[in-house]
Design an enzyme around this catalytic site. Structure first.
Site, mmCIF file in Angstrom:
data_model
loop_
_atom_site.group_PDB
_atom_site.id
_atom_site.type_symbol
_atom_site.label_atom_id
_atom_site.label_comp_id
_atom_site.label_asym_id
_atom_site.label_seq_id
_atom_site.Cartn_x
_atom_site.Cartn_y
_atom_site.Cartn_z
ATOM 1 N N CYS A 109 62.045 52.529 9.805
ATOM 2 C CA CYS A 109 63.284 53.009 9.171
ATOM 3 C C CYS A 109 63.240 54.523 8.982
ATOM 4 C CB CYS A 109 63.502 52.329 7.817
ATOM 5 S SG CYS A 109 64.187 50.665 7.897
ATOM 6 N N CYS A 191 70.287 47.007 11.764
ATOM 7 C CA CYS A 191 69.748 46.780 13.100
ATOM 8 C C CYS A 191 69.786 45.282 13.420
ATOM 9 C CB CYS A 191 68.317 47.297 13.171
ATOM 10 S SG CYS A 191 68.211 49.098 13.019
ATOM 11 N N CYS A 194 66.792 43.164 12.348
ATOM 12 C CA CYS A 194 66.441 43.155 10.918
ATOM 13 C C CYS A 194 67.597 42.658 10.055
ATOM 14 C CB CYS A 194 66.020 44.543 10.472
ATOM 15 S SG CYS A 194 64.504 45.113 11.262
ATOM 16 N N CYS A 220 67.062 49.695 1.907
ATOM 17 C CA CYS A 220 66.749 50.367 3.152
ATOM 18 C C CYS A 220 66.195 51.764 2.967
ATOM 19 C CB CYS A 220 67.984 50.426 4.031
ATOM 20 S SG CYS A 220 68.126 51.871 5.035
HETATM 21 S S1 SF4 Z 1 66.260 48.183 10.113
HETATM 22 FE FE1 SF4 Z 1 64.504 47.402 11.337
HETATM 23 S S2 SF4 Z 1 64.720 48.167 13.464
HETATM 24 FE FE2 SF4 Z 1 66.146 49.288 12.107
HETATM 25 S S3 SF4 Z 1 65.066 51.118 11.614
HETATM 26 FE FE3 SF4 Z 1 64.634 49.697 9.944
HETATM 27 S S4 SF4 Z 1 62.789 48.539 10.542
HETATM 28 FE FE4 SF4 Z 1 63.530 49.660 12.354
#
Ligand code: SF4
Length: 240
Positions: A109, A191, A194, A220
């Site tokens: 992330c 994403c 995820c 997040c």
């Molecule tokens: S949501 Fe998942 S794929 Fe997207 S940046 Fe974060 S860890 Fe990586």
């Protein structure tokens, strides 16, 4: 409902009058993003809309970006991560590193979201968010206007008091384009790898990083921390 719309527009106008070119709206392309983009465009507010393309987005998200551009005659600024950072991370940990540990998920992330967001916010003095108080326990205490404790960057939360019903009523009433994953019971969309649909009774954020048990890890990162933490020591952040 009308009062909430007027309040939201008033806060957007206040943010624009206060910050001018220093203001930006980083849009997550979820349902709150649909409301915000419509409010901004419907009221002729010159607030640039940007979004992060992590490289792992679902097709439905690209489709809603294109739908916004067609509907409102705007160009969404799509911000990408640094390709060398992504390549080095994947070379070391593999393409699905986020499944291996919370630390690696946060690293992913950081590289795919936080660093590009920091780059996009460079020179800005304020940003708009689509956060709502009822989204999670962690968002219950938010204020309409907040200040990053380190850099003083303002964050405006025009939809803070909106319920999920308010959001959908607005979208349906104004026929606003929205991410079709919401029709498949996705509430928080990020994403593709995820994000999952949620079931009745689950928290709105439960569809993100569901394999992690630590409640604190379910944010997040783009919003839970200061910009200093975002930029440097790391963590992951928010509603993008
Ligand atoms: S949501 Fe998942 S794929 Fe997207 S940046 Fe974060 S860890 Fe990586």
């Amino acid at each position: 409902m009308e009062a909430k719309i007027q309040q939201a527009v008033a806060l957007l106008k206040q943010a624009l009058e206060t910050h001018g070119d220093g203001l930006v709206y980083p849009c997550s392309m979820g349902i709150e993003g649909s409301v915000m983009v419509d409010l901004i465009c419907r009221h002729g507010l010159d607030i640039p809309v940007m979004t992060l393309d992590t490289g792992r987005l679902p097709q439905a998200t690209y489709d809603v970006i294109a739908a916004f551009e067609k509907r409102y005659g705007i160009r969404v600024a799509v911000i990408f991560p640094d390709c060398q950072e992504v390549e080095a991370m994947v070379r070391e940990h593999g393409v699905n590193l986020f499944r291996q540990s919370v630390a690696l998920r946060k690293q992913c992330c950081e590289i795919r979201k936080v660093h590009p967001l920091m780059r996009a916010l460079k020179g800005k003095t304020a940003w708009i968010t689509g956060r709502r108080r009822e989204q999670s326990k962690g968002r219950a205490g938010l204020q309409a206007i907040e200040t990053d404790p380190v850099y003083g960057l303002k964050k405006y939360n025009p939809l803070l008091e909106w319920s999920m019903d308010d959001v959908w009523e607005y979208v349906k009433t104004h026929d606003v384009p929205y991410n079709r994953l919401h029709d498949a019971h996705y509430l928080s969309i990020g994403c593709e790898c995820c994000t999952r649909a949620i079931t009745v009774g689950e928290d709105e954020r439960a569809g993100r990083w569901w394999w992690e048990n630590d409640e604190g890890a379910a944010e997040c990162g783009l919003h839970v921390m200061s910009l200093k933490e975002i930029s440097g020591e790391l963590e992951d952040g928010e509603g993008i």
